[in-house]
Design an enzyme around this catalytic site. Structure first.
Site, PDB file in Angstrom:
ATOM      1  N   ASN A  60       0.881  -1.793   0.081  1.00  0.00           N
ATOM      2  CA  ASN A  60       0.417  -0.591  -0.299  1.00  0.00           C
ATOM      3  C   ASN A  60       1.595   1.663   0.025  1.00  0.00           C
ATOM      4  O   ASN A  60       1.976   1.218   0.651  1.00  0.00           O
ATOM      5  CB  ASN A  60      -0.698  -0.169   1.328  1.00  0.00           C
ATOM      6  CG  ASN A  60      -2.111  -0.770   1.257  1.00  0.00           C
ATOM      7  OD1 ASN A  60      -2.313  -1.289   0.433  1.00  0.00           O
ATOM      8  ND2 ASN A  60      -2.566  -0.653   2.207  1.00  0.00           N
ATOM      9  N   ASP A  71      -5.064  -4.745   2.164  1.00  0.00           N
ATOM     10  CA  ASP A  71      -6.068  -5.907   2.402  1.00  0.00           C
ATOM     11  C   ASP A  71      -5.935  -7.404   1.950  1.00  0.00           C
ATOM     12  O   ASP A  71      -7.317  -7.905   1.867  1.00  0.00           O
ATOM     13  CB  ASP A  71      -7.705  -4.784   2.064  1.00  0.00           C
ATOM     14  CG  ASP A  71      -7.904  -4.146   2.796  1.00  0.00           C
ATOM     15  OD1 ASP A  71      -7.945  -4.009   4.365  1.00  0.00           O
ATOM     16  OD2 ASP A  71      -8.226  -2.662   2.315  1.00  0.00           O
TER      17      ASP A  71
HETATM   18  O1  PMT Z   1       2.211   7.092   6.088  1.00  0.00           O
HETATM   19  P1  PMT Z   1       1.394   8.065   5.719  1.00  0.00           P
HETATM   20  O2  PMT Z   1       2.521   8.660   4.537  1.00  0.00           O
HETATM   21  O3  PMT Z   1       2.050   9.506   6.196  1.00  0.00           O
HETATM   22  O4  PMT Z   1      -0.172   8.162   5.181  1.00  0.00           O
HETATM   23  C1  PMT Z   1      -0.903   8.418   6.607  1.00  0.00           C
HETATM   24  C2  PMT Z   1      -1.928   7.239   6.238  1.00  0.00           C
HETATM   25  C3  PMT Z   1      -2.643   7.881   4.974  1.00  0.00           C
HETATM   26  C4  PMT Z   1      -1.653   5.328   6.077  1.00  0.00           C
HETATM   27  C5  PMT Z   1      -2.288   7.540   7.918  1.00  0.00           C
HETATM   28  O5  PMT Z   1      -3.212   8.349   8.205  1.00  0.00           O
HETATM   29  C6  PMT Z   1      -3.996   6.205   7.092  1.00  0.00           C
HETATM   30  O6  PMT Z   1      -4.972   6.812   6.657  1.00  0.00           O
HETATM   31  N1  PMT Z   1      -4.138   5.275   7.470  1.00  0.00           N
HETATM   32  C7  PMT Z   1      -5.214   4.178   7.221  1.00  0.00           C
HETATM   33  C8  PMT Z   1      -4.922   3.373   6.458  1.00  0.00           C
HETATM   34  C9  PMT Z   1      -6.260   2.405   6.209  1.00  0.00           C
HETATM   35  O7  PMT Z   1      -5.189   0.872   5.663  1.00  0.00           O
HETATM   36  O8  PMT Z   1      -7.141   2.903   6.188  1.00  0.00           O
HETATM   37  P2  PMT Z   1      -8.651   1.410   5.568  1.00  0.00           P
HETATM   38  O9  PMT Z   1      -9.756   2.303   5.771  1.00  0.00           O
HETATM   39  O10 PMT Z   1      -7.673   0.593   4.985  1.00  0.00           O
HETATM   40  O11 PMT Z   1      -8.533   0.296   6.986  1.00  0.00           O
HETATM   41  C10 PMT Z   1      -9.084   0.988   8.524  1.00  0.00           C
HETATM   42  C11 PMT Z   1      -8.330   0.217   9.344  1.00  0.00           C
HETATM   43  O12 PMT Z   1      -8.472  -0.685   9.694  1.00  0.00           O
HETATM   44  C12 PMT Z   1      -6.823   1.319   9.359  1.00  0.00           C
HETATM   45  O13 PMT Z   1      -6.591   2.280  10.914  1.00  0.00           O
HETATM   46  C13 PMT Z   1      -5.842   0.422   9.118  1.00  0.00           C
HETATM   47  O14 PMT Z   1      -5.102   0.245   9.896  1.00  0.00           O
HETATM   48  C14 PMT Z   1      -6.325  -1.063   9.728  1.00  0.00           C
HETATM   49  N2  PMT Z   1      -6.507  -1.988   8.935  1.00  0.00           N
HETATM   50  C15 PMT Z   1      -6.627  -2.581   7.916  1.00  0.00           C
HETATM   51  C16 PMT Z   1      -6.573  -3.340   7.679  1.00  0.00           C
HETATM   52  C17 PMT Z   1      -6.027  -5.030   8.123  1.00  0.00           C
HETATM   53  N3  PMT Z   1      -6.355  -6.354   7.647  1.00  0.00           N
HETATM   54  N4  PMT Z   1      -6.014  -4.433   9.409  1.00  0.00           N
HETATM   55  C18 PMT Z   1      -6.313  -3.360   9.827  1.00  0.00           C
HETATM   56  O15 PMT Z   1      -5.961  -3.239  10.964  1.00  0.00           O
END
Ligand code: PMT
Length: 399
Positions: free
Chosen positions: A205, A274
């Site tokens: 990612n 994911d």
């Molecule tokens: O690292 P930078 O360049 O500073 O950028 C920061 C960022 C944009 C990466 C950060 O601010 C951010 O948004 N991080 C979360 C990215 C993400 O995976 O979002 P999501 O909407 O796909 O996931 C939701 C949450 O579930 C997140 O807290 C993620 O860590 C968590 N997750 C996701 C997938 C997975 N298999 N397990 C998880 O725990």
């Protein structure tokens, strides 16, 4: 108070005091340099005067100073740092001797005191020096352990002044720590994960880790114990923070679970992949054998598992969205039993992934929401940690 006193003594590493001054100034702190007489054999006071913008002090009762300068100055500073500190100054402070400005000032000052020793290894390990250090530690003085490496005497060993970053980070923690974070373990995840196809290729990612590293730094400065679980990034971790390096989402899952029972807060800012390949080859796939299709499967959702296992921890998730951001984030918050979700729009180039800035919405389970307009990731982290502190101080989470 936004002034600190920096005592410098006669060590060859005295030149590193220049970086210490610069790093404190970057934090909007004025620095008053106090030199011992012997330190002036290495560097003239004018050097520190020019760097700090305040006349460096050397002697007690100098005509150019305010009357009883050591007492007046002592009431103005929020921290005394002595870096580099020789065996001699440590011995003087331990025995309460007050025969120059710095040792007299130490007795007058009521703020926290941080000492960073720098000397030959034998001198540092000498039972007398160690006894002096212990005596000062028992009186509440905080020490930054010296590092190992080449010393001015040409020998290799322990006694080298700690890095200016480490000294300043610990200094900031002494000034900025808040009771609400004391003895709390905060786990922060940062950066991307990599899911292997073979030993050479992977699925990943976008994420630089900047957001998570700033959160870890801020949590440390506020007095928490911090474990930073980091995917592969190019950043230098903040000093004082324990770092666990991971590669895949499964590595990250195991690292988070290892600390989960002791944690008070988990902040998942990592961009966890994911998906992963259903089969990862141990050998590099040859060009000629390139598969026409590869199968993907979902990775374990770490936050969802943490939500299921929750026993009073505060769970903070991030949501990286490109449309219907708040609605999607609310769904994630509910599904993963989060106490707070931080939403960023990752379709914008000047915030979110890789940028130094971010703009986020904070959403709570009770419907409350707050916008943090575009600012540095440092400032965003400060606001998030302030909200986490407030949640500990009374607000209900999603338990
Ligand atoms: O690292 P930078 O360049 O500073 O950028 C920061 C960022 C944009 C990466 C950060 O601010 C951010 O948004 N991080 C979360 C990215 C993400 O995976 O979002 P999501 O909407 O796909 O996931 C939701 C949450 O579930 C997140 O807290 C993620 O860590 C968590 N997750 C996701 C997938 C997975 N298999 N397990 C998880 O725990």
């Amino acid at each position: 108070m936004n002034k600190i006193a920096l005592g410098v003594t006669s060590s060859i590493s005295i030149y590193k005091a220049a970086d210490i001054i610069r790093l404190f100034q970057k934090e909007d702190l004025a620095v008053q340099v106090i030199m011992t007489e012997r330190a002036t054999n290495f560097i003239q006071p004018e050097f520190f005067t020019a760097l700090s913008g305040q006349p460096a002090v050397v002697r007690l009762f100098d005509q150019k100073q305010r009357p009883i300068e050591h007492i007046t100055l002592a009431s103005e500073v929020s921290l005394l740092v002595i870096a580099p500190a020789t065996a001699n100054i440590i011995a003087k402070l331990a025995s309460g001797l007050a025969d120059d400005f710095l040792s007299t000032f130490y007795l007058a000052v009521k703020s926290p005191v941080l000492i960073a020793p720098a000397m030959n290894e034998a001198m540092f390990l000498h039972p007398q020096t160690q006894a002096n250090i212990k005596k000062l530690k028992d009186l509440g003085v905080v020490f930054v352990e010296p590092e190992s490496g080449y010393l001015a005497c040409g020998q290799k060993g322990s006694g080298r002044l700690a890095s200016p970053e480490k000294i300043v980070q610990l200094g900031l923690r002494l000034i900025r720590q808040q009771p609400v974070f004391k003895d709390k373990l905060i786990v922060v995840t940062a950066g991307p994960t990599r899911e292997a196809l073979d030993p050479v290729r992977f699925l990943s990612n976008r994420s630089s880790g900047k957001m998570g590293y700033e959160l870890a730094r801020e949590a440390y400065e506020r007095g928490a114990e911090v474990v930073l679980i980091s995917g592969p990034v190019e950043l230098r971790p903040p000093a004082g923070v324990k770092v666990e390096r991971v590669i895949s989402s499964e590595d990250m899952r195991q690292a988070v679970l290892k600390y989960y029972d002791q944690a008070s807060v988990v902040i998942m800012s990592a961009a966890v992949s994911d998906f992963r390949f259903s089969q990862a080859g141990r050998e590099k796939i040859k060009k000629e054998n390139l598969p026409s299709a590869v199968r993907l499967e979902k990775t374990p959702d770490i936050l969802e598992e943490l939500g299921r296992l929750k026993r009073g921890q505060l769970l903070v998730g991030f949501a990286a969205e490109t449309s219907e951001a708040k609605a999607r984030a609310r769904e994630k918050m509910e599904k993963k039993k989060l106490d707070l979700i931080v939403v960023n729009d990752v379709s914008q180039q000047d915030i979110g992934f890789e940028s130094d800035d971010n703009e986020v919405w904070l959403l709570w389970p009770d419907g409350r929401e707050r916008l943090i307009s575009k600012t540095t990731k440092r400032k965003v982290s400060q606001e998030i940690l302030t909200e986490i502190g407030a949640m500990f101080n009374g607000r209900k989470g999603n338990n």
